[in-house]
Design a protein around this motif. Structure first.
Motif, PDB file in Angstrom:
ATOM      1  N   ASP A  12      79.237  21.721  32.712  1.00 30.24           N
ATOM      2  CA  ASP A  12      77.711  21.701  31.933  1.00 30.24           C
ATOM      3  C   ASP A  12      77.490  22.928  31.686  1.00 30.24           C
ATOM      4  N   ARG A  16      76.889  24.937  27.881  1.00 27.45           N
ATOM      5  CA  ARG A  16      75.769  25.507  27.580  1.00 27.45           C
ATOM      6  C   ARG A  16      76.057  27.213  26.945  1.00 27.45           C
ATOM      7  N   GLU A  21      73.941  22.021  24.579  1.00 28.06           N
ATOM      8  CA  GLU A  21      73.403  21.304  25.646  1.00 28.06           C
ATOM      9  C   GLU A  21      74.185  20.092  25.892  1.00 28.06           C
ATOM     10  N   PRO A  22      74.597  19.878  27.360  1.00 35.51           N
ATOM     11  CA  PRO A  22      74.978  18.614  27.513  1.00 35.51           C
ATOM     12  C   PRO A  22      74.163  17.407  27.402  1.00 35.51           C
ATOM     13  N   GLU A  23      73.755  16.804  26.435  1.00 36.82           N
ATOM     14  CA  GLU A  23      72.941  15.813  25.937  1.00 36.82           C
ATOM     15  C   GLU A  23      73.424  14.853  25.029  1.00 36.82           C
ATOM     16  N   GLU A  27      76.247  14.344  26.908  1.00 35.29           N
ATOM     17  CA  GLU A  27      75.787  13.661  28.270  1.00 35.29           C
ATOM     18  C   GLU A  27      76.963  13.148  29.157  1.00 35.29           C
ATOM     19  N   GLY A  28      77.076  13.482  30.404  1.00 35.13           N
ATOM     20  CA  GLY A  28      78.051  12.936  31.224  1.00 35.13           C
ATOM     21  C   GLY A  28      79.432  13.870  30.924  1.00 35.13           C
ATOM     22  N   THR A  29      79.617  14.731  30.029  1.00 33.49           N
ATOM     23  CA  THR A  29      80.721  15.370  29.943  1.00 33.49           C
ATOM     24  C   THR A  29      81.276  16.107  31.052  1.00 33.49           C
TER      25      THR A  29
END
Length: 188
Positions: A12, A16, A21-23, A27-29
């Motif tokens: 994560d 960044r 952004e991990p969204e 998300e969950g990557t």
């Protein structure tokens, strides 16, 4: 011991640092990547290939000078220089003495050795050393033909490049005629 939570946080943070952004789709990557590395790409780190070979082999009466060849074994590994995968095929050959390995065992040993952060050259030499030390093989070789995604998808971008390495052990290391015959039998 693998710390999956720390690995997921690091991925994560890596995303960044690259401006993502991990969204949403990402998300969950971090968790998925940590699981992929722990459960698959580096699964060989926690397995003793010598034990796999010992457990999957048996004693036989001396076999003479026959050659056992298993070829076209799929291989996937991760190059430690760029942490990118390499994939292709391997051929294993050995001359047994009094111990032989199951064919599936040979494939499993190759997987255990290659599913680590390891150079292609080290995969072949490690497998050959194991065949000689654990089976007492008179001679052994491992040929790898891999496509390295670090060479294909970045830098030089040589999309059709294949890197071939051949490791020799036992008498194949010194007996040029035997080595040549084994390579001819493999088709190279």
């Amino acid at each position: 011991m693998i710390d999956r939570n720390a690995a997921a946080r690091a991925i994560d943070d890596f995303l960044r640092a690259l401006g993502h952004e991990p969204e949403g789709e990402l998300e969950g990557t971090g968790e998925r990547v940590a699981d992929a590395w722990a459960d698959d790409l580096l699964e060989g780190q926690s397995i003793d290939p010598a034990a796999v070979l010992r457990e999957g082999s048996l004693d036989v009466t001396p076999t003479g000078t026959g050659l056992v060849i298993v070829r076209d074994l799929a291989v996937t590994t991760v190059c430690p220089h760029h942490l990118l995968p390499a994939f292709g095929t391997a051929a294993l050959a050995y001359m047994p003495r009094t111990r032989v390995a199951g064919l599936g065992t040979l494939a499993r040993v190759l997987d255990v050795v290659s599913r680590r952060l390891i150079l292609q050259e080290q995969i072949g030499s490690t497998v050959v050393d194991l065949l000689c030390s654990e089976l007492g093989a008179e001679a052994a070789l491992c040929r790898l033909a891999l496509t390295h995604t670090c060479l294909v998808s970045r830098g030089e971008r040589k999309t059709s490049a294949v890197v071939e390495t051949i490791a020799f052990g036992g008498t194949f290391a010194t007996d040029t005629a035997g080595r040549t015959l084994a390579l001819m039998t493999l088709g190279r």
